[in-house]
Design an enzyme around this catalytic site. Sequence first.
Site, short mmCIF file in Angstrom:
data_model
loop_
_atom_site.label_atom_id
_atom_site.label_comp_id
_atom_site.label_asym_id
_atom_site.label_seq_id
_atom_site.Cartn_x
_atom_site.Cartn_y
_atom_site.Cartn_z
N ASN A 136 14.23 19.38 46.06
CA ASN A 136 13.97 19.88 47.42
C ASN A 136 12.79 19.10 47.98
O ASN A 136 11.64 19.48 47.76
CB ASN A 136 13.61 21.37 47.40
CG ASN A 136 14.81 22.28 47.25
OD1 ASN A 136 15.95 21.85 47.31
ND2 ASN A 136 14.56 23.57 47.05
N PHE A 155 14.30 29.19 35.62
CA PHE A 155 14.46 29.52 34.21
C PHE A 155 13.78 28.49 33.33
O PHE A 155 13.42 27.40 33.77
CB PHE A 155 15.95 29.57 33.84
CG PHE A 155 16.65 28.23 33.95
CD1 PHE A 155 16.58 27.29 32.94
CD2 PHE A 155 17.38 27.91 35.09
CE1 PHE A 155 17.21 26.06 33.04
CE2 PHE A 155 18.01 26.68 35.21
CZ PHE A 155 17.92 25.75 34.18
N PRO A 180 21.13 21.35 35.98
CA PRO A 180 21.35 22.58 35.20
C PRO A 180 22.63 23.28 35.60
O PRO A 180 23.08 23.19 36.74
CB PRO A 180 20.12 23.42 35.56
CG PRO A 180 19.73 22.96 36.93
CD PRO A 180 20.08 21.50 36.99
N HIS A 212 22.56 18.96 42.35
CA HIS A 212 21.36 19.49 41.68
C HIS A 212 21.68 20.67 40.78
O HIS A 212 20.81 21.17 40.08
CB HIS A 212 20.31 19.90 42.71
CG HIS A 212 20.46 21.29 43.25
ND1 HIS A 212 21.61 21.76 43.85
CD2 HIS A 212 19.59 22.34 43.26
CE1 HIS A 212 21.45 23.02 44.21
NE2 HIS A 212 20.23 23.39 43.88
#
Length: 432
Positions: free
Chosen positions: A283, A163, A331, A355
């Site tokens: 990641n 997003f 987020p 995360h």
Amino acid sequence: MQVVNVATLPGIVRASYAMPDVHWGYGFPIGGVAATDVDNDGVVSPGGVGFDISCGVRLLVGEGLDREELQPRLPAVMDRLDRAIPRGVGTAGVWRLPDRNTLQEVLTGGARFAVEQGHGVALDLERCEDGGVMTGADAAKISDRALQRGLGQIGSLGSGNHFLEVQAVDRVYDPVAAAPMGLAEGTVCVMIHTGSRGLGHQICTDHVRQMEQAMGRYGIAVPDRQLACVPVHSPDGQAYLAAMAAAANYGRANRQLLTEATRRVFADATGTPLDLLYDVSHNLAKIETHPIDGQLRSVCVHRKGATRSLPPHHHELPAELAAVGQPVLIPGTMGTASYVLAGVTGNPAFFSTAHGAGRVLSRHQAARHTSGEAIRASLAKRGIIVRGTSRRDIAEEKPEAYKDVDEVIEASHQSGLARKVARLVPLGCVKG
């Protein structure tokens, strides 16, 4: 069980860690951290990085732009972002690469190459993990299929939980840390969450297959084939790390290009510049030096769905942030808060933390009884504008599909993984 399985990997040191947002993943859990001693049979596992290599987050801060000032122009800003930000499965990006030679420049140069081509400013690189480029990348270790997938997608969000969100600072917990980050109550920010697109996915697919076939040569057996791995120093291990670094650079360049597209929208619609606070992957596997049993050791730290969280005065931090620690960007979901944390001294999990919120419903489960249009309408009533490529994509990412992000953050804070700096609430979201 996945956390336990990871603990059996050859060369693992200390422990297999689960972050507060942990949930089921491929091989490693999402929210899993593990380090292996590279000089004592330590392995690297693509399952410890995931398919979206260098998926990460960056936060842009509106210089002098307040939430109340933006509010009347927010619908127009969201409409412009809707047009400016490519997204969806297989979507082409904002930068049409002319040939594979230019793609190879991206794969070795990352965000630095993007800035050199006019897509950003030098200060952006100072606020990126590794200065925006991961060393050791080698495009020769990437399949033609992966290169082809990467050629047309640079500068795009993709799909799933990716997003671009316009946010405002809702609460400041640590004014001393927030000040050099430019964060004050009401400050408008933009958070970008995306990764290496189809290129990274293909690289993971290719190297998992290769390692499944190669493990026998190294005498390695794992309890789950999704944990396919090889010694870090082996040719197969070095090939994966070189390809992974190239994908990391692609992901960083990708976020850099989306940053410039966003800056143009805000400059035209509000006249406000957007400064990069920080860009960090969640990641990735990185060779780092950490104290193990009283000695500094070179270890391969796998962070899958886990954010690096460097403490104050770490040598990799930019000077203006050294005293407060690395900004950690976590987020939430379309309808919930996101957070800025800061790294702390004494983090036991190789300077790693959560995360995101962490899934509790699969995409299918999330979309089964809810329509995307109903979610959009519900969020609109709360003043949150959503722009998505499809109603199903919105339904799959509904807030109820995730854990309570406030609880995840509190767990990270209380357990000494990071400390709270600021809470950000959504104003508008462009969904991948």
